[in-house]
Scaffold this active site. Structure first.
Site, mmCIF file in Angstrom:
data_model
loop_
_atom_site.group_PDB
_atom_site.id
_atom_site.type_symbol
_atom_site.label_atom_id
_atom_site.label_comp_id
_atom_site.label_asym_id
_atom_site.label_seq_id
_atom_site.Cartn_x
_atom_site.Cartn_y
_atom_site.Cartn_z
ATOM 1 N N ASP A 85 0.814 -1.251 0.049
ATOM 2 C CA ASP A 85 0.112 0.031 -0.097
ATOM 3 C C ASP A 85 0.881 1.229 -0.106
ATOM 4 O O ASP A 85 2.041 1.231 0.329
ATOM 5 C CB ASP A 85 -1.079 0.389 1.098
ATOM 6 N N GLU A 142 -0.502 -2.019 5.276
ATOM 7 C CA GLU A 142 0.432 -1.938 6.458
ATOM 8 C C GLU A 142 0.358 -0.718 7.138
ATOM 9 O O GLU A 142 0.271 -0.501 8.269
ATOM 10 C CB GLU A 142 1.798 -2.144 5.827
#
Length: 394
Positions: A85, A142
């Site tokens: 991400d 994350e």
């Protein structure tokens, strides 16, 4: 170079594919997706893994992708994780491959993490110089904080569906030379908790403070007293941080408001210190409010736990990176007050989280001018391939 060094994957084995790694990394950089929105990134990863012959499972814990490759009859299995991400930051690098998505960018290097693991994946599928099972975990979210991708994948049965004997992960490290590694057994990255403290007093006119209970005064007392927790309640040999990040209250200079709010970032490197910090934050906030005749509510949110590297797996990973880049290019990592949801994996499985240098002049993580250093791509890919081969050697 020793016979052992030549037996397993080397950086030189990735030099012919270096341009492809750079192309992949820059494609991902130009097309960032935020936490739990990594639809295109996950598809990109899954398609490549499938093309190389991996057994691919999509949508693990949301948008997570797991590639599984078994070779030989070996019963051991390894898991290696990369995060996918990006962050809600407007990029300011002006690079030709800068983010095409307004307000989104790979400001933490997850584009590089994903690329390096894909590079290792291709090599392992092509050479198959191991005996056992490789599980490659491409994790979403994350950066999510509460309810992160690691938690979601674990809740979705990650370790039951893809058993492993140990798990390994990596993060780039601005300030360290590209291609070097930093290692540390035991606590590496901090637990990160947040307290939101709401103080309710009695509002009124600023000219008649004796008729009020001023929440601004209460908040000010709390801010100063909270700063004594680390210096007076935590052993000097331990490390902890208590930072008041926001304070809000009032709308006009001649009005004493009804309420005020402060938020506190709390970081620690051990479970005992973490418990101490929460207890003292609660005690101080409650007692100061009561002493002033105010009331208080405390929303104490537990964030990511401490990243604790297991001794055996860290020693193993250290030996691998020393073989790969030489002992002079492997150092001791200082404890890092930042947090990382890889900690949830390490609560369930033994393993090690490594740091890979991103260049001495690299912009800091989460900066609008950050960029992952492409010079580290072949080193990281070779390290993952070598680590898997060594872990699953006959």
């Amino acid at each position: 170079m020793s016979q052992t060094s030549n037996q397993f994957a080397r950086i030189e084995d990735f030099e012919d594919g270096a341009a492809k790694l750079v192309e992949t990394r820059r494609h991902l950089h130009a097309h960032p997706e935020l936490s739990f929105e990594e639809v295109e990134t996950a598809a990109y990863v899954a398609e490549r893994l499938q093309g190389w012959g991996y057994e691919v499972t999509r949508n693990v814990g949301g948008l997570g992708v797991v590639g599984r490759l078994k070779q030989g009859e070996g019963g051991r299995s390894i898991a290696i994780r990369a995060d996918m991400d990006a962050l809600p930051i407007q990029e300011a690098t002006r690079l030709p491959y800068a983010s095409k998505a307004k307000g989104k960018m790979h400001a933490c290097g997850h584009d590089g993490h994903t690329t390096m693991l894909l590079g290792a994946a291709e090599y392992l599928a092509r050479t198959r110089h191991f005996n056992g099972t490789v599980n490659l975990i491409f994790q979403p979210a994350e950066e999510a904080g509460r309810g992160s991708g690691a938690q979601a994948m674990i809740a979705d049965g990650l370790f039951e569906r893809f058993p492993c004997d140990a798990i390994f992960g990596l993060h780039n490290h601005p300030g360290a030379p590209a291609g070097t590694f930093l290692m540390r057994p035991g606590p590496l990255m901090a637990a990160a908790d947040t307290a939101t403290i709401t103080i309710t007093g009695r509002g009124g006119h600023a000219s008649r403070p004796h008729l009020t209970v001023d929440p601004i005064v209460v908040a000010a007392n709390m801010v100063m007293t909270l700063q004594t927790i680390v210096s007076r309640n935590v052993n000097p040999t331990e490390t902890a941080v208590v930072t008041v990040g926001t304070i809000h209250g009032g709308t006009a200079s001649n009005v004493i408001p009804e309420s005020a709010e402060i938020t506190v970032s709390i970081r620690s490197f051990s479970r005992d210190v973490r418990e101490t910090l929460e207890r003292r934050v609660r005690d101080i906030a409650t007692s100061i409010a009561e002493a002033h005749g105010a009331s208080v509510s405390i929303d104490y949110e537990r964030g990511y736990p401490v990243v604790i590297n297991s001794e055996q797996e860290t020693a193993f990973a250290t030996a691998v990176v020393q073989e790969l880049v030489g002992e002079d290019n492997v150092g001791v990592c200082p404890m890092i007050p930042g947090s990382e949801d890889f900690a949830y994996f390490l609560e369930r499985k033994p393993g090690c989280f490594l740091r890979l240098g991103n260049g001495e002049n690299s912009a800091i993580l989460h900066s609008s001018k950050y960029d992952f250093n492409d010079d580290s791509l072949t080193t990281g890919a070779a390290m993952w391939a070598r680590l898997a081969e060594r872990f699953l050697s006959s």
